[in-house]
Design an enzyme around this catalytic site. Sequence first.
Site, mmCIF file in Angstrom:
data_model
loop_
_atom_site.group_PDB
_atom_site.id
_atom_site.type_symbol
_atom_site.label_atom_id
_atom_site.label_comp_id
_atom_site.label_asym_id
_atom_site.label_seq_id
_atom_site.Cartn_x
_atom_site.Cartn_y
_atom_site.Cartn_z
ATOM 1 N N GLN A 75 0.830 -1.206 0.000
ATOM 2 C CA GLN A 75 0.000 0.000 0.000
ATOM 3 C C GLN A 75 0.868 1.260 0.000
ATOM 4 O OE1 GLN A 75 -3.170 0.696 -0.411
ATOM 5 N NE2 GLN A 75 -3.837 -1.409 -0.604
ATOM 6 N N SER A 76 1.852 1.309 -0.866
ATOM 7 C CA SER A 76 2.768 2.452 -0.905
ATOM 8 C C SER A 76 2.124 3.668 -1.565
ATOM 9 C CB SER A 76 4.029 2.065 -1.682
ATOM 10 O OG SER A 76 4.816 3.212 -1.941
ATOM 11 N N ASN A 77 2.095 4.779 -0.842
ATOM 12 C CA ASN A 77 1.653 6.045 -1.435
ATOM 13 C C ASN A 77 2.691 6.564 -2.420
ATOM 14 O OD1 ASN A 77 -0.724 6.385 0.335
ATOM 15 N ND2 ASN A 77 0.835 6.550 1.941
ATOM 16 N N VAL A 79 4.708 4.762 -4.401
ATOM 17 C CA VAL A 79 4.603 4.082 -5.701
ATOM 18 C C VAL A 79 3.425 4.666 -6.493
ATOM 19 C CG1 VAL A 79 4.160 1.870 -6.857
ATOM 20 C CG2 VAL A 79 5.777 1.967 -4.944
#
Length: 336
Positions: A75-77, A79
């Site tokens: 859940q990387s913001n 990326v």
Amino acid sequence: MHLSRFPRVRLTHAPTALHPMPNLTRHLGGPRLWIKRDDCTGLASGGNKTRKLEFLMGEAQAQGCDHVITQGAVQSNHVRQTAAAAAVLGMKCTGLLEHRITTSDRDYLGSGNVLLDQLFGATLEQRPGGTDMQAEMEALAGRLRSRGEKPYVIPGGGSNRVGALGYVTCAIELLAQANDLGLRIDHVVHATGSTGTQAGLVAGLEGLNSGIPVLGISTRQPRDVQEANVYRLTQATADFIGVRGGIDRAAIKANSDYVGGGYGVPTPGMIEAVELTARLEGILLDPVYSGKGMAGLIDLVRRGHFRPDENVVFLHTGGSVGLFGYVGSFAPVADG
Ligand SMILES: *Cc1c(COP(=O)(O)O)cnc(C)c1O
């Protein structure tokens, strides 16, 4: 601090708003709480990676690169925002997602940021937790080069001295807003992870002799590790922009009392902070970073860490898209 010397592409709707949070202030009984809205940076639902990407993508373009590679948690913001920046600049993007949390939750694995990465046209590859992600990115870059592509590798969180320039711009902007408003800022508090945000802010605020202290609420590392990492990048950033005399180690402050069970693992304090801020201010935080950052701020207020007449600015670093990866933590579905 002459940032026009660095390659940059404009991606941010800036200046972002700086406004009071009267209801949360009243609820907690002071100090005066303000919020700097870097959740509203305009790119792909916003967040703190947008400012960093202005300089990272600027350098990528200056080097003639056509494919950006980056990495983060599922859940990387970071990326998600990198995928959007690549889309708008006509570059390819590959995101390597590290499974730091063991879960089969469909929301975590497929909704929130993951859904948006795909909408922005990024190629996603999965890696198990504990992988050396920088090495994986370098290996992929090598494979792309041998196919004739020109990859540009962005470290996790966009946190190197180039990305940190984005938070030097935020420091300049924040100080100008405070001076225009006649606001004496006594503290800045924000969530810290890969360190670029705090490093850029501190390098900028110290370089401007603002006298404004910054406190990072850690989302992953213990305090000594986080402070050492932030300090290293702050010094590198200060050197890069030509701050004379370097940075005092005492300017680097982190608090890791709000990490809980680990990176991305929900805590009761985070859930309370997300709900309180939503219900009192109509502002969405996120479960991994700004929710834990605000949980730290709320707890420190309750413990009397700040004087009632002080002005405390919470830097909102974004991430609310991640709420959709954590639906079960906030709205458990009833059985039957
Ligand atoms: C990446 C991120 C942070 C942490 O910023 P760093 O520069 O990595 O320390 C904080 N909040 C959100 C929402 C983020 O995505």
